[in-house]
Design a protein around this motif. Structure first.
Motif, PDB file in Angstrom:
ATOM      1  N   ASN A   1      18.266 -15.496  -2.622  1.00 21.71           N
ATOM      2  CA  ASN A   1      18.113 -14.167  -2.392  1.00 21.71           C
ATOM      3  C   ASN A   1      16.605 -14.341  -1.795  1.00 21.71           C
ATOM      4  O   ASN A   1      15.957 -14.954  -1.597  1.00 21.71           O
ATOM      5  CB  ASN A   1      17.805 -13.552  -3.804  1.00 21.71           C
ATOM      6  N   ALA A   2      16.011 -12.896  -1.523  1.00 24.46           N
ATOM      7  CA  ALA A   2      14.831 -12.664  -1.132  1.00 24.46           C
ATOM      8  C   ALA A   2      14.132 -11.677  -2.107  1.00 24.46           C
ATOM      9  O   ALA A   2      14.801 -10.700  -2.585  1.00 24.46           O
ATOM     10  CB  ALA A   2      14.704 -11.836   0.290  1.00 24.46           C
ATOM     11  N   LEU A   3      12.982 -11.869  -2.661  1.00 25.36           N
ATOM     12  CA  LEU A   3      12.344 -11.242  -4.035  1.00 25.36           C
ATOM     13  C   LEU A   3      11.081 -10.689  -3.154  1.00 25.36           C
ATOM     14  O   LEU A   3      10.140 -11.227  -2.598  1.00 25.36           O
ATOM     15  CB  LEU A   3      11.740 -12.381  -4.877  1.00 25.36           C
ATOM     16  N   PHE A   4      11.049  -9.290  -3.461  1.00 25.92           N
ATOM     17  CA  PHE A   4      10.181  -8.360  -2.637  1.00 25.92           C
ATOM     18  C   PHE A   4       9.059  -7.831  -3.753  1.00 25.92           C
ATOM     19  O   PHE A   4       9.626  -7.311  -4.685  1.00 25.92           O
ATOM     20  CB  PHE A   4      10.721  -7.450  -1.862  1.00 25.92           C
ATOM     21  N   VAL A   5       8.027  -7.844  -3.377  1.00 31.53           N
ATOM     22  CA  VAL A   5       6.945  -6.777  -4.130  1.00 31.53           C
ATOM     23  C   VAL A   5       6.115  -6.035  -3.067  1.00 31.53           C
ATOM     24  O   VAL A   5       5.830  -6.433  -1.977  1.00 31.53           O
ATOM     25  CB  VAL A   5       5.825  -7.667  -5.064  1.00 31.53           C
ATOM     26  N   ASP A   6       5.926  -4.803  -3.492  1.00 31.39           N
ATOM     27  CA  ASP A   6       5.120  -3.926  -2.640  1.00 31.39           C
ATOM     28  C   ASP A   6       3.717  -3.784  -3.219  1.00 31.39           C
ATOM     29  O   ASP A   6       3.476  -3.349  -4.648  1.00 31.39           O
ATOM     30  CB  ASP A   6       5.719  -2.595  -2.541  1.00 31.39           C
ATOM     31  N   VAL A   7       2.771  -3.899  -2.564  1.00 27.70           N
ATOM     32  CA  VAL A   7       1.424  -4.048  -3.427  1.00 27.70           C
ATOM     33  C   VAL A   7       0.410  -3.120  -2.370  1.00 27.70           C
ATOM     34  O   VAL A   7       0.611  -2.767  -1.204  1.00 27.70           O
ATOM     35  CB  VAL A   7       0.606  -5.312  -3.207  1.00 27.70           C
ATOM     36  N   LYS A   8      -0.554  -2.430  -2.937  1.00 22.01           N
ATOM     37  CA  LYS A   8      -1.541  -1.415  -2.405  1.00 22.01           C
ATOM     38  C   LYS A   8      -2.861  -2.448  -2.258  1.00 22.01           C
ATOM     39  O   LYS A   8      -3.380  -3.107  -2.859  1.00 22.01           O
ATOM     40  CB  LYS A   8      -1.687  -0.319  -3.194  1.00 22.01           C
ATOM     41  N   LEU A   9      -3.268  -1.933  -0.887  1.00 25.81           N
ATOM     42  CA  LEU A   9      -4.491  -2.484  -0.376  1.00 25.81           C
ATOM     43  C   LEU A   9      -5.275  -1.615   0.317  1.00 25.81           C
ATOM     44  O   LEU A   9      -4.671  -0.446   0.528  1.00 25.81           O
ATOM     45  CB  LEU A   9      -4.154  -3.929   0.638  1.00 25.81           C
ATOM     46  N   ALA A  10      -6.611  -1.766   0.510  1.00 26.39           N
ATOM     47  CA  ALA A  10      -7.271  -0.586   1.109  1.00 26.39           C
ATOM     48  C   ALA A  10      -7.590  -1.179   2.430  1.00 26.39           C
ATOM     49  O   ALA A  10      -7.643  -2.225   2.936  1.00 26.39           O
ATOM     50  CB  ALA A  10      -8.825  -0.782   0.440  1.00 26.39           C
ATOM     51  N   VAL A  11      -7.571  -0.056   3.331  1.00 27.21           N
ATOM     52  CA  VAL A  11      -8.328   0.062   4.892  1.00 27.21           C
ATOM     53  C   VAL A  11      -9.894  -0.218   4.708  1.00 27.21           C
ATOM     54  O   VAL A  11     -10.459   0.699   4.043  1.00 27.21           O
ATOM     55  CB  VAL A  11      -7.964   1.082   5.718  1.00 27.21           C
ATOM     56  N   PRO A  12     -10.430  -1.209   5.217  1.00 25.33           N
ATOM     57  CA  PRO A  12     -11.890  -1.027   5.237  1.00 25.33           C
ATOM     58  C   PRO A  12     -12.599   0.144   5.869  1.00 25.33           C
ATOM     59  O   PRO A  12     -12.067   0.407   6.917  1.00 25.33           O
ATOM     60  CB  PRO A  12     -12.267  -2.492   5.860  1.00 25.33           C
ATOM     61  N   ALA A  13     -13.717   0.523   5.217  1.00 21.83           N
ATOM     62  CA  ALA A  13     -14.324   1.619   5.690  1.00 21.83           C
ATOM     63  C   ALA A  13     -15.243   1.177   6.662  1.00 21.83           C
ATOM     64  O   ALA A  13     -15.503  -0.053   6.624  1.00 21.83           O
ATOM     65  CB  ALA A  13     -14.849   2.420   4.607  1.00 21.83           C
TER      66      ALA A  13
END
Length: 309
Positions: A149-161
């Motif tokens: 299979n393929a196991l996916f996670v979606d994570v939140k990151l910030a765009v540097p200011a």
């Protein structure tokens, strides 16, 4: 059976309740500041060799101490994601009982019941608690005879200011991280391109900042040399396939098959991300019995969200 996403819930350990519980997947939003980079470790931990439980514990300990430099279970790593393949079904619970994992990570899947039906080993993804997970799913490959299979996670990151800007970030974006073990052996050569194509399609959805897939690509034959490029994926390794510095299998121990670069980190190059060239981990690593932790080396890289001015 079609290759469709099967939703999963990440789990987080509650020290108060002494149990693992499902996370909210950012249902209440995310709070800044968020990291703008994430360290990825991928490692096939070898289900087939002897002492699988001790070797899995050894792999986690090696990652904790040698890769992240965390000397105690309470010492948190930098923002990171650990992607394991070939976790033996009988050893999976050792991930959930590991004190460092309990204190510092959320885990996907919650149990081996979430693996493809009939699997006796599989994938597991650990995400540092400092990185919000807003979704998780699995795609079980319909063309696999090995329950892959393929196991996916979606994570939140910030765009540097900008450095001169009086704000925490220039916005919050989603990075999709896939953990996979493509079909093995020469007999799997026809299945691997289709499996990677399915992954690539999931990494290029319009609302993602980008996507990356790590794992054992079983790149063992000439036909495997172009399958990433054929589906629009970039290879984080900048060297040649024949450069021994990139090889990840065939040394622990030596065998009748030649060493090769079976494990890879591939990414969707659509702007807004920078992926560093991976380095090998677990080289020469053994447990107390003298057994290699794995017949594979692992890989580590850093992924950075970059501004698109």
């Amino acid at each position: 059976m079609p290759d469709v996403p099967r939703p999963l819930r990440a789990v987080r350990y509650s020290a108060h309740n002494r149990r693992w519980a499902q996370t909210s997947h950012c249902a209440k939003g995310v709070k800044e500041p968020l990291p703008s980079s994430i360290r990825l470790v991928t490692w096939n931990v070898d289900f087939a060799s002897k002492n699988p439980k001790k070797r899995l514990v050894g792999a986690l300990t090696h990652i904790q101490h040698q890769v992240f430099g965390c000397k105690t279970p309470s010492e948190r790593p930098e923002p990171c994601c650990i992607l394991l393949q070939e976790v033996p079904i009988a050893a999976f619970t050792l991930i959930l009982t590991n004190e460092w994992v309990q204190r510092c990570f959320i885990v996907v899947p919650s149990s081996t019941d979430k693996w493809p039906q009939g699997a006796t080993y599989g994938t597991a993804t650990l995400v540092a608690r400092t990185v919000p997970v807003c979704g998780a799913f699995s795609i079980d490959f319909s063309n696999s005879r090995m329950q892959r299979n393929a196991l996916f996670v979606d994570v939140k990151l910030a765009v540097p200011a900008p450095r001169v800007a009086p704000r925490l970030s220039d916005g919050i974006v989603t990075l999709r991280i896939a953990n996979t073990h493509l079909e093995s052996l020469p007999g799997g050569a026809r299945a691997r391109p289709e499996q990677l194509r399915i992954i690539a399609e999931s990494l290029e959805e319009y609302d993602l900042r980008g996507g990356i897939v790590c794992g054992d690509m079983n790149a063992i034959g000439p036909s495997d040399s172009t399958i990433a490029e054929d589906v629009g994926l970039m290879d984080a390794w900048l060297g040649d396939d024949e450069e021994e510095q990139g090889y990840t299998w065939g040394y622990q121990p030596r065998c009748q098959f030649p060493p090769g670069r079976l494990d890879k980190i591939l990414w969707m190059a659509r702007g807004g991300l920078r992926v560093q060239e991976p380095e090998r981990v677990g080289v020469g690593a053994k447990i107390a019995t003298g057994d290699w932790i794995s017949d594979h080396y692992g890989l580590v890289t850093n992924v950075h969200v970059v501004r698109q001015d």
